[in-house]
Design a protein around this motif. Structure first.
Motif, short mmCIF file in Angstrom:
data_model
loop_
_atom_site.label_atom_id
_atom_site.label_comp_id
_atom_site.label_asym_id
_atom_site.label_seq_id
_atom_site.Cartn_x
_atom_site.Cartn_y
_atom_site.Cartn_z
N THR A 178 0.84 -1.21 0.00
CA THR A 178 0.00 0.00 0.00
C THR A 178 0.87 1.25 0.00
O THR A 178 0.61 2.21 -0.75
CB THR A 178 -0.93 -0.01 1.24
N ASN A 179 1.91 1.24 0.83
CA ASN A 179 2.82 2.40 0.87
C ASN A 179 3.38 2.67 -0.53
O ASN A 179 3.44 3.82 -0.99
CB ASN A 179 3.99 2.14 1.83
N ARG A 180 3.81 1.59 -1.20
CA ARG A 180 4.41 1.75 -2.53
C ARG A 180 3.38 2.26 -3.53
O ARG A 180 3.67 3.13 -4.35
CB ARG A 180 4.99 0.39 -2.99
N ALA A 181 2.16 1.74 -3.44
CA ALA A 181 1.10 2.17 -4.37
C ALA A 181 0.77 3.65 -4.18
O ALA A 181 0.53 4.37 -5.15
CB ALA A 181 -0.14 1.30 -4.18
N VAL A 182 0.79 4.11 -2.93
CA VAL A 182 0.55 5.54 -2.66
C VAL A 182 1.69 6.36 -3.26
O VAL A 182 1.48 7.36 -3.96
CB VAL A 182 0.42 5.81 -1.14
N LEU A 183 2.92 5.88 -3.02
CA LEU A 183 4.11 6.58 -3.52
C LEU A 183 4.10 6.70 -5.04
O LEU A 183 4.50 7.72 -5.61
CB LEU A 183 5.34 5.79 -3.06
N GLU A 184 3.63 5.67 -5.71
CA GLU A 184 3.69 5.63 -7.17
C GLU A 184 2.44 6.17 -7.86
O GLU A 184 2.39 6.24 -9.08
CB GLU A 184 3.96 4.18 -7.63
N ASN A 185 1.45 6.57 -7.07
CA ASN A 185 0.21 7.08 -7.67
C ASN A 185 0.42 8.54 -8.08
O ASN A 185 0.63 9.41 -7.23
CB ASN A 185 -0.94 6.96 -6.65
N PRO A 186 0.36 8.86 -9.37
CA PRO A 186 0.64 10.24 -9.81
C PRO A 186 -0.40 11.25 -9.33
O PRO A 186 -0.15 12.45 -9.36
CB PRO A 186 0.63 10.13 -11.34
N ASP A 187 -1.56 10.76 -8.85
CA ASP A 187 -2.60 11.67 -8.36
C ASP A 187 -2.40 12.05 -6.90
O ASP A 187 -3.18 12.83 -6.35
CB ASP A 187 -3.99 11.02 -8.50
N LEU A 188 -1.37 11.47 -6.26
CA LEU A 188 -1.17 11.70 -4.82
C LEU A 188 0.17 12.34 -4.53
O LEU A 188 1.17 12.03 -5.20
CB LEU A 188 -1.27 10.36 -4.05
N VAL A 189 0.20 13.22 -3.53
CA VAL A 189 1.46 13.85 -3.07
C VAL A 189 1.69 13.33 -1.64
O VAL A 189 1.04 13.80 -0.71
CB VAL A 189 1.34 15.39 -3.07
N PRO A 190 2.60 12.35 -1.47
CA PRO A 190 2.69 11.64 -0.20
C PRO A 190 3.79 12.13 0.74
O PRO A 190 4.76 12.78 0.34
CB PRO A 190 3.03 10.22 -0.65
N ALA A 191 3.64 11.76 2.02
CA ALA A 191 4.71 11.89 3.02
C ALA A 191 4.49 10.81 4.06
O ALA A 191 3.34 10.53 4.43
CB ALA A 191 4.68 13.27 3.68
N LEU A 192 5.58 10.19 4.49
CA LEU A 192 5.47 9.15 5.52
C LEU A 192 5.93 9.75 6.85
O LEU A 192 7.13 10.04 7.02
CB LEU A 192 6.33 7.93 5.12
N LEU A 193 4.99 9.98 7.75
CA LEU A 193 5.30 10.59 9.05
C LEU A 193 5.69 9.48 10.03
O LEU A 193 5.04 8.43 10.06
CB LEU A 193 4.09 11.36 9.58
N THR A 194 6.74 9.74 10.81
CA THR A 194 7.25 8.68 11.70
C THR A 194 6.59 8.70 13.08
O THR A 194 7.06 8.02 13.99
CB THR A 194 8.78 8.78 11.86
N CYS A 195 5.52 9.45 13.25
CA CYS A 195 4.85 9.43 14.55
C CYS A 195 4.23 8.05 14.79
O CYS A 195 3.81 7.38 13.85
CB CYS A 195 3.78 10.53 14.65
N GLY A 196 4.21 7.66 16.06
CA GLY A 196 3.59 6.39 16.44
C GLY A 196 4.14 5.23 15.64
O GLY A 196 5.35 5.03 15.52
N ASP A 197 3.21 4.47 15.06
CA ASP A 197 3.58 3.30 14.25
C ASP A 197 3.66 3.67 12.76
O ASP A 197 3.62 2.80 11.91
CB ASP A 197 2.52 2.20 14.49
N GLY A 198 3.79 4.97 12.49
CA GLY A 198 3.90 5.45 11.11
C GLY A 198 2.55 5.87 10.57
O GLY A 198 1.58 5.12 10.65
#
Ligand SMILES: C[S@@+](CC[C@H](N)C(=O)[O-])C[C@H]1O[C@@H](n2cnc3c(N)ncnc32)[C@H](O)[C@@H]1O
Length: 209
Positions: A181-201
């Motif tokens: 899922t993380n990879r699919a979000v990262l590779e989706n051209p319609d999304l601008v992602p960030a992975l926040l390290t709070c808690g369990d991510g």
């Protein structure tokens, strides 16, 4: 790198009040692990940033993430929250009442996420949080993107899944599903992602306008 002491400091930086700590304690008792305080504060901030009036939560649990979300949403904002366990939703209702949230601001739907999500409208929501069955995360993603309006916020809790996502030797089904899922979000051209390290991510993304 942020040391453990600073991570703990950041996690507690925005303090939780009594209604949230009480909901958190009940959630641990029934095994509906809630989002951490840092993730909750991030959700409240994001809901405020986009002026959220409509939000969907997949995985009500005992109401911890719902309280954080509704405190960031517009005063007339409505949270639609899905959970397969009626007992968790009963405890969530109690938590919302203790937090002073009017009952007309929450639409609780009892059912399996993958049965309910297809019934929710296209491009109608300002924010979608996914926090139910990790194994189903890859199937929540297209539904969440469909339901979000342009400029809306997508969030997946447990994006680091107990430090297992970053460990390539971890191949259990939940870890693989979260990693995918993380990879699919990262590779989706319609999304601008960030992975926040709070808690369990907390994986967050904005749907492009
Ligand atoms: C991690 S807890 C949610 C915690 C909540 N978001 C919070 O932070 O307070 C996951 C919840 O998802 C629910 N759940 C698990 N599988 C589900 C499914 N397939 N459909 C809907 N809900 C599900 C569980 O009953 C549980 O209450």
């Amino acid at each position: 790198m942020v040391a453990e002491k600073s991570r703990e400091f950041a996690e507690r930086f925005v303090a939780e009040d009594e209604p949230i700590t009480a909901a958190r304690a009940r959630a641990h008792e029934v095994g509906a692990t809630p989002i951490g305080p840092g993730g909750g504060a991030a959700l409240r901030m994001l809901a405020t940033a986009v002026g959220a009036r409509t939000a969907v939560e997949v995985g009500t649990g005992c109401g911890v993430s719902g309280i954080w979300l509704m405190r960031g949403m517009q005063p007339d904002g409505v949270l639609t929250s899905i959970d397969v366990e009626p007992e968790h939703q009963r405890l969530a209702k109690k938590a919302y009442a203790e937090a002073g949230i009017e009952s007309n601001r929450v639409r609780l739907i009892t059912g399996r996420a993958l049965d309910v999500l297809p019934r929710l409208s296209d491009a109608a929501y300002d924010l979608v949080l996914c926090d139910a069955d990790k194994h189903e995360y890859p199937e929540y993603l297209p539904e969440a993107v469909r339901m979000l309006r342009p400029g809306g916020v997508l969030a997946f809790d447990n994006a680091l899944w107990h430090d297992r996502v970053a460990d390539p030797s971890a191949r259990d089904p939940d870890t693989v599903a979260v990693r995918e899922t993380n990879r699919a979000v990262l590779e989706n051209p319609d999304l601008v992602p960030a992975l926040l390290t709070c808690g369990d991510g907390l994986l967050v993304a904005i749907k492009r306008r």
